[in-house]
Design a protein around this motif. Structure first.
Motif, PDB file in Angstrom:
ATOM      1  N   ASP B 296       1.094  -0.911  -0.063  1.00  0.00           N
ATOM      2  CA  ASP B 296      -0.050  -0.202  -0.230  1.00  0.00           C
ATOM      3  C   ASP B 296       0.951   1.169  -0.214  1.00  0.00           C
ATOM      4  OD1 ASP B 296      -1.974   2.074   0.173  1.00  0.00           O
ATOM      5  OD2 ASP B 296      -2.713   1.120   2.139  1.00  0.00           O
ATOM      6  N   VAL B 297       1.945   1.905  -1.440  1.00  0.00           N
ATOM      7  CA  VAL B 297       2.229   2.747  -1.456  1.00  0.00           C
ATOM      8  C   VAL B 297       1.806   3.590  -2.828  1.00  0.00           C
ATOM      9  CG1 VAL B 297       4.035   2.082   0.106  1.00  0.00           C
ATOM     10  CG2 VAL B 297       4.450   1.190  -2.006  1.00  0.00           C
ATOM     11  N   PRO B 298       2.364   4.491  -2.410  1.00  0.00           N
ATOM     12  CA  PRO B 298       2.537   5.396  -4.719  1.00  0.00           C
ATOM     13  C   PRO B 298       3.546   4.370  -5.568  1.00  0.00           C
ATOM     14  CG  PRO B 298       2.596   6.723  -2.674  1.00  0.00           C
ATOM     15  CD  PRO B 298       2.905   5.403  -1.301  1.00  0.00           C
ATOM     16  N   ILE B 299       3.820   4.091  -5.944  1.00  0.00           N
ATOM     17  CA  ILE B 299       5.069   3.378  -6.842  1.00  0.00           C
ATOM     18  C   ILE B 299       5.944   3.491  -6.841  1.00  0.00           C
ATOM     19  CG2 ILE B 299       5.672   2.030  -9.304  1.00  0.00           C
ATOM     20  CD1 ILE B 299       3.526   0.591  -7.190  1.00  0.00           C
ATOM     21  N   PRO B 300       7.453   3.752  -5.930  1.00  0.00           N
ATOM     22  CA  PRO B 300       8.621   4.401  -6.228  1.00  0.00           C
ATOM     23  C   PRO B 300       9.483   4.457  -7.542  1.00  0.00           C
ATOM     24  CG  PRO B 300       8.418   1.965  -4.860  1.00  0.00           C
ATOM     25  CD  PRO B 300       7.026   2.830  -5.303  1.00  0.00           C
ATOM     26  N   TYR B 301      10.275   4.822  -7.846  1.00  0.00           N
ATOM     27  CA  TYR B 301      10.561   4.850  -9.071  1.00  0.00           C
ATOM     28  C   TYR B 301      11.505   3.921  -8.937  1.00  0.00           C
ATOM     29  CZ  TYR B 301      14.294   7.074 -12.143  1.00  0.00           C
ATOM     30  OH  TYR B 301      15.857   6.213 -13.185  1.00  0.00           O
ATOM     31  N   ASN B 302      12.766   3.997  -7.736  1.00  0.00           N
ATOM     32  CA  ASN B 302      13.588   2.929  -8.058  1.00  0.00           C
ATOM     33  C   ASN B 302      13.424   1.720  -8.589  1.00  0.00           C
ATOM     34  OD1 ASN B 302      15.259   0.788  -5.735  1.00  0.00           O
ATOM     35  ND2 ASN B 302      16.670   2.488  -6.347  1.00  0.00           N
ATOM     36  N   ARG B 303      14.169   0.961  -9.072  1.00  0.00           N
ATOM     37  CA  ARG B 303      13.606   0.160  -9.798  1.00  0.00           C
ATOM     38  C   ARG B 303      13.547  -1.568  -8.459  1.00  0.00           C
ATOM     39  NH1 ARG B 303      18.424  -3.220 -11.634  1.00  0.00           N
ATOM     40  NH2 ARG B 303      19.972  -1.833 -11.209  1.00  0.00           N
ATOM     41  N   HIS B 304      14.478  -1.314  -7.745  1.00  0.00           N
ATOM     42  CA  HIS B 304      14.642  -2.207  -7.033  1.00  0.00           C
ATOM     43  C   HIS B 304      13.237  -2.126  -5.462  1.00  0.00           C
ATOM     44  CE1 HIS B 304      18.460  -3.663  -7.575  1.00  0.00           C
ATOM     45  NE2 HIS B 304      18.771  -1.950  -7.175  1.00  0.00           N
ATOM     46  N   LEU B 305      13.234  -0.495  -5.900  1.00  0.00           N
ATOM     47  CA  LEU B 305      11.620  -0.326  -4.794  1.00  0.00           C
ATOM     48  C   LEU B 305      10.778  -0.931  -5.634  1.00  0.00           C
ATOM     49  CD1 LEU B 305      12.345   2.841  -2.742  1.00  0.00           C
ATOM     50  CD2 LEU B 305      12.937   0.276  -2.403  1.00  0.00           C
ATOM     51  N   GLU B 306      10.137  -0.502  -6.670  1.00  0.00           N
ATOM     52  CA  GLU B 306       9.371  -1.328  -7.272  1.00  0.00           C
ATOM     53  C   GLU B 306       8.827  -1.945  -7.523  1.00  0.00           C
ATOM     54  OE1 GLU B 306       7.709   0.843 -11.795  1.00  0.00           O
ATOM     55  OE2 GLU B 306       9.069  -0.741 -12.069  1.00  0.00           O
ATOM     56  N   LYS B 307      10.207  -3.141  -7.947  1.00  0.00           N
ATOM     57  CA  LYS B 307       9.909  -4.088  -7.697  1.00  0.00           C
ATOM     58  C   LYS B 307       9.354  -4.841  -6.470  1.00  0.00           C
ATOM     59  CE  LYS B 307      12.823  -8.062  -8.928  1.00  0.00           C
ATOM     60  NZ  LYS B 307      13.971  -9.624  -9.369  1.00  0.00           N
ATOM     61  N   ALA B 308       9.906  -4.274  -5.492  1.00  0.00           N
ATOM     62  CA  ALA B 308       9.160  -4.860  -3.761  1.00  0.00           C
ATOM     63  C   ALA B 308       7.785  -3.941  -3.707  1.00  0.00           C
ATOM     64  CB  ALA B 308       9.834  -4.484  -3.198  1.00  0.00           C
ATOM     65  N   ALA B 309       7.307  -3.677  -4.711  1.00  0.00           N
ATOM     66  CA  ALA B 309       6.186  -3.152  -4.156  1.00  0.00           C
ATOM     67  C   ALA B 309       4.888  -3.445  -4.878  1.00  0.00           C
ATOM     68  CB  ALA B 309       5.458  -1.489  -5.241  1.00  0.00           C
ATOM     69  N   ILE B 310       5.205  -4.693  -6.184  1.00  0.00           N
ATOM     70  CA  ILE B 310       4.398  -5.091  -6.582  1.00  0.00           C
ATOM     71  C   ILE B 310       4.484  -6.459  -6.450  1.00  0.00           C
ATOM     72  CG2 ILE B 310       3.958  -3.629  -8.321  1.00  0.00           C
ATOM     73  CD1 ILE B 310       5.448  -5.433 -10.384  1.00  0.00           C
ATOM     74  N   PRO B 311       3.458  -7.395  -6.567  1.00  0.00           N
ATOM     75  CA  PRO B 311       3.448  -9.029  -6.345  1.00  0.00           C
ATOM     76  C   PRO B 311       4.684 -10.095  -7.366  1.00  0.00           C
ATOM     77  CG  PRO B 311       1.582  -8.671  -6.725  1.00  0.00           C
ATOM     78  CD  PRO B 311       1.920  -6.975  -6.612  1.00  0.00           C
ATOM     79  N   ASN B 312       4.546 -10.987  -7.660  1.00  0.00           N
ATOM     80  CA  ASN B 312       5.270 -11.897  -8.440  1.00  0.00           C
ATOM     81  C   ASN B 312       4.784 -13.455  -7.964  1.00  0.00           C
ATOM     82  OD1 ASN B 312       6.690 -12.882  -6.399  1.00  0.00           O
ATOM     83  ND2 ASN B 312       7.850 -11.222  -6.145  1.00  0.00           N
ATOM     84  N   ALA B 313       5.501 -14.534  -9.495  1.00  0.00           N
ATOM     85  CA  ALA B 313       5.194 -15.513  -9.414  1.00  0.00           C
ATOM     86  C   ALA B 313       5.283 -16.157  -7.488  1.00  0.00           C
ATOM     87  CB  ALA B 313       5.560 -16.058 -10.063  1.00  0.00           C
ATOM     88  N   GLY B 314       6.491 -15.856  -7.440  1.00  0.00           N
ATOM     89  CA  GLY B 314       7.253 -16.724  -6.024  1.00  0.00           C
ATOM     90  C   GLY B 314       5.970 -16.074  -5.237  1.00  0.00           C
TER      91      GLY B 314
END
Lengths: 327, 326
Positions: B296-314
Motif C-alpha cells: 500500500d504505497v505509491p509506486i516508487p521510481y527506484n527499480r528495486h523498490l518498484e519491484k518490491a512493491a508489486i507481487p510476482n509468481a514467487g
C-alpha cells in the motif's frame, strides 16, 4: 411573425411560469422531492432560442434548471410533472427527477447536475452528427457559472478545432449559485471568453423574446450552414432562488425588484397589448386556461400515476440485452 | 490461427469494427498521425481519415465527454486514455455521465461508449504513471469493466465492447502490449461477463486478472513441478459485473482460494473475491482465502523498490505452499 404565433409565444412563456410556480407548491407539499431549480424570469431564453431551432430534430442539452428547455423541445408536460413526482409515467420513469429529464424521442438529451458537464456531451452530439453527415445541430444551454469549469475551455477548443456544429447558449443570470459573477470571474462578459478559441459570439438582452429570437435565428443559421460552433450570451436574471433552499442573502431586494420590472412575460405582454394582438381579457382567459390545464390535467396525471415497482429497482443499470451479447 | 502481439489484436479489432460500421471512431492522444503510444491504432489514420481517427488535445475529461455524447445518439466511440492515471481526469464524464445516463433516463438513452486504457506498473514510470484503478472503475454502477490477459482477449473483448450498448472500460497493461499469443483467424467475440479457467486443477484456485494471470500461470507450473500441487488458474477477466457463480464453482472443486492482484489490497479485486467466497460458498472452503497483492504505497521510481512493491509468481507460490502446508 403573425399574431397567432405571437399569442402562442406569450402563452408558452406564461405556461412556463405557471408550471414552475405549481412545481414550487408541489415541492412545499412534498409531492416533489430532492433539489428543484426553477426558471421564472428566464423564460425568453429557452423559448426564444428554441423557437428558432428545429425542435424534435436538433439535439438539446442543458444543466439542472431544465424544465422549460424540455417543454419547448417537445416533451409532454404530463410526463415532466410525473417525473418530478417520481412516477413510472415520468419522462425518465421516476429514475431521474427534476435535474435529469430526458426525452430522446424529441432529441432532448437531458438535464445534468454537474455544472459544465454537458459542454462535451453537446460537442459529442455534434461529432456524431458530423460523422452521419446530417444537417441537425447541437444546442447546449448552460449558465454563466459553468464557464469557470475546465470543460468549458476544453470543449470550446475542440469544438472550434474540429468544426463541430454546436450552438452554445450562455444564460447569464449574473450569479453562480449564490456568488455574484464579478466575485467569481475576471471577464464578466461571457461572450468574450470564447474569443481565444476563435468562436463567433454575441451578447444580447435575454429578457425581450423578440431580441432573443433575432439573435438566435442568426446563430442557428450560422451553425447550420457553416457547420461551426457559435456562442450566444443572453443577459437574464432568475426571479426566484437558485433552488428551493436559497436564503437570498447574496442579493438585494432592490436588485430583484429592478429585474422584475424587466420580466420577459411583462415585456412581451405589454408589446402585444400595445399592438392590439391581445387584450387584457384574452390574457386573463389564457392564464385561467393554463392554470386549469396544469391543475386538472397535468398535476392530476402526475398524482394519479403509479410509483415505479420496487422489483424494478435494478432495471436499466445495463441495457436489456442478453449479457455480454453483441451485434 | 496466427501468432500476434497484444497490440496487434487491439489494432485488428479496431480495424474490423471501423470497416464494418462508419459510426465507429477512435479518439485519444497521439493515436492518429503518431500511430498510438502502444501502436494499437497504427495505420488507422491513413485508412479511415482524421474524422474517425482523432488526435485529441490533452483534455481527457472533455474528449471522454465528447465520446459519451456521440455514443448517446448512436455513434460508437473507442476512446484511448494514454495512461490510467490520466483517467482520473476523465472520471467526471465517465462516472457522472457515461455510467449513469441509461439508468437515470429510465432506460431511454443508451451509451455504447468504450474506454481503453493501459493500467499497471511498467518500468520505473513513477507513481503518476503506475496506477491500478480497477478498484475505482469496478465500484461504479452502470459500467462494465474487463481486463484482457492475452492477445486473444485483447482482440475479443474490444470486439464485444464496441458492439455492447453499455459503457465498457477495458483495462490493458503497459507491459503486455508486446506479449505474443494465438488469435483465431476468423472473427470472434470474448464475452464481457464470466471467468475463464486458464489451467484446470484440483488443489487450490488461484484467481487473477490482467498481468497477474501470467504470474498465476507461472506459479502453477512451479507448484506442479516442484511441489506436486495441482493449482487451478482462473482468469476473472470481467471485474464488473463479476462472475460470482464462476468463482464459487472453482472453489467448490478445489476448496481453497488465493487471489492475486497487482493493486494495493485495501479495497479492490481481492477483497471483493473474498467477500464473494464468503457469501457464495463459505462452507466449501477448507482454508481461509488469501490475497497476494501490491504494497500500500505509491509506486516508487527506484527499480528495486518498484519491484518490491508489486507481487510476482514467487509470492503466489509461497502463499499456496503456506496454505497447503507443503
Amino acid at each position: 411573425m403573425d399574431a397567432t404565433d405571437q399569442k402562442r409565444l406569450l402563452r408558452e412563456m406564461l405556461f412556463a411560469r405557471r408550471f414552475e410556480e405549481r412545481c414550487a407548491e408541489a415541492y412545499h407539499e412534498r409531492q416533489i422531492g430532492g433539489f428543484l431549480h426553477l426558471y421564472p424570469g428566464e423564460e425568453a431564453c429557452a423559448i426564444g432560442v428554441l423557437e428558432k431551432a428545429r425542435t424534435g430534430s436538433d439535439y438539446v442539452v442543458t444543466g439542472y434548471r431544465d424544465h422549460i428547455h424540455a417543454l419547448k423541445s417537445g416533451m409532454d408536460p404530463k410526463a415532466l410533472m410525473a417525473e418530478l413526482f417520481g412516477k413510472e409515467t415520468g419522462c425518465s420513469k421516476g429514475r431521474g427527477g427534476s435535474m435529469h429529464l430526458f426525452d430522446p424521442d424529441v432529441h432532448f438529451m437531458g438535464g445534468y447536475a454537474l455544472v459544465g458537464g454537458p459542454f462535451p456531451l453537446a460537442a459529442g452530439f455534434a461529432k456524431a452528427i458530423q460523422l452521419r453527415g446530417s444537417d441537425e445541430i447541437s444546442i447546449c444551454f448552460l449558465g454563466d457559472g459553468a464557464n469557470n469549469q475546465g470543460t468549458f475551455h476544453e470543449t470550446m477548443n475542440m469544438a472550434s478545432l474540429w468544426n463541430l456544429p454546436v450552438l452554445f447558449i450562455c444564460e447569464n443570470n449574473l450569479y453562480g449559485i449564490g456568488t455574484a459573477i464579478e466575485r467569481s470571474t475576471v471577464e464578466i462578459n461571457q461572450y468574450k471568453r470564447v474569443a481565444p478559441y476563435k468562436i463567433e459570439a454575441a451578447q444580447c438582452d435575454g429578457q425581450d423574446i423578440d431580441v432573443v429570437m433575432d439573435h438566435a435565428e442568426k446563430a442557428v443559421q450560422y451553425v447550420r450552414e457553416k457547420r461551426k460552433p457559435y456562442f450566444l450570451e443572453l443577459m437574464t436574471y432568475r426571479l426566484r432562488g437558485h433552488s428551493m433552499s436559497d436564503s437570498g442573502a447574496y442579493r438585494s431586494k432592490e436588485e430583484v425588484e429592478e429585474w422584475a420590472q424587466r420580466d420577459p412575460i411583462g415585456i412581451y405582454k405589454r408589446r402585444l397589448l400595445e399592438a392590439g394582438v391581445v387584450s387584457e381579457d384574452e390574457f386573463h382567459a389564457m392564464d385561467k386556461a393554463i392554470l386549469d390545464e396544469i391543475e386538472n390535467e397535468i398535476v392530476r396525471f402526475a398524482a394519479e400515476s403509479p410509483e415505479p415497482r420496487l422489483e424494478d429497482i435494478a432495471r436499466y443499470v445495463y441495457t436489456e440485452k442478453e449479457a455480454g451479447s453483441h451485434g | 490461427m496466427a501468432e500476434m502481439m497484444y497490440w496487434q489484436g487491439i489494432l485488428r479489432a479496431h480495424d474490423e469494427e471501423m470497416a464494418r460500421d462508419p459510426l465507429v471512431f477512435a479518439m485519444g492522444e497521439d493515436i492518429g498521425v503518431a500511430g498510438g503510444t502502444y501502436k494499437a491504432t497504427s495505420g488507422l489514420f491513413a485508412k479511415y481519415g482524421e474524422q474517425r481517427v482523432i488526435d485529441t488535445p490533452i483534455s481527457e475529461n472533455s474528449y471522454t465527454g465528447i465520446g459519451v455524447g456521440a455514443a448517446m445518439i448512436g455513434a460508437r466511440p473507442i476512446v484511448e486514455i494514454m495512461s490510467v492515471n490520466f483517467a482520473w481526469l476523465a472520471m467526471d464524464q465517465l462516472m457522472n455521465n457515461a455510467a449513469k445516463i441509461h439508468y437515470m433516463s429510465g432506460g431511454r438513452i443508451r451509451c455504447p461508449f468504450v474506454m481503453r486504457v493501459p493500467g499497471g506498473t511498467a518500468h520505473q514510470l513513477g507513481a503518476q504513471h503506475s496506477a491500478r484503478m480497477e478498484k475505482v472503475f469496478m465500484g461504479i454502477s452502470g459500467l462494465r469493466v474487463v481486463t484482457p490477459a492475452t492477445p486473444r482477449d485483447a482482440y475479443g473483448l474490444l470486439k464485444s465492447a464496441v458492439r455492447c450498448d453499455d459503457p465498457v472500460v477495458i483495462i490493458e497493461h503497459e507491459s503486455m502490449y508486446n506479449l505474443k499469443g494465438e488469435i483465431p483467424d476468423e472473427e470472434f467475440f470474448t464475452p464481457l461477463e464470466g471467468v475463464e479457467v486458464m489451467r484446470p486443477g484440483k488443489d487450490v484456485s488461484i484467481f487473477a486478472y490482467n498481468i497477474s494471470v501470467h504470474w498465476a500461470l507461472d506459479a502453477a507450473q512451479k507448484l506442479a513441478q516442484d511441489y506436486g500441487i495441482d493449482a487451478e488458474v482462473v482468469d476473472l477477466r470481467a471485474l464488473k459485473p463479476m462472475d460470482r457463480a464462476g468463482i464459487a464453482a472453482s472453489v467448490r472443486k478445489t476448496h481453497r482460494a488465493v487471489v492475486v492482484e497487482e493493486d494495493e489490497a485495501p479495497v479492490g479485486v481481492g477483497s471483493e473475491v473474498v467477500a464473494i467466497l464468503n457469501e457464495e460458498c463459505f462452507f466449501d472452503l477448507d482454508a481461509a482465502p488469501v490475497r497476494v497483492h501490491a504494497l500500500d504505497v505509491p509506486i516508487p521510481y527506484n527499480r528495486h523498490l518498484e519491484k518490491a512493491a508489486i507481487p510476482n509468481a514467487g509470492e503466489v507460490v509461497a502463499a499456496v505452499r503456506k496454505m497447503l502446508g507443503r
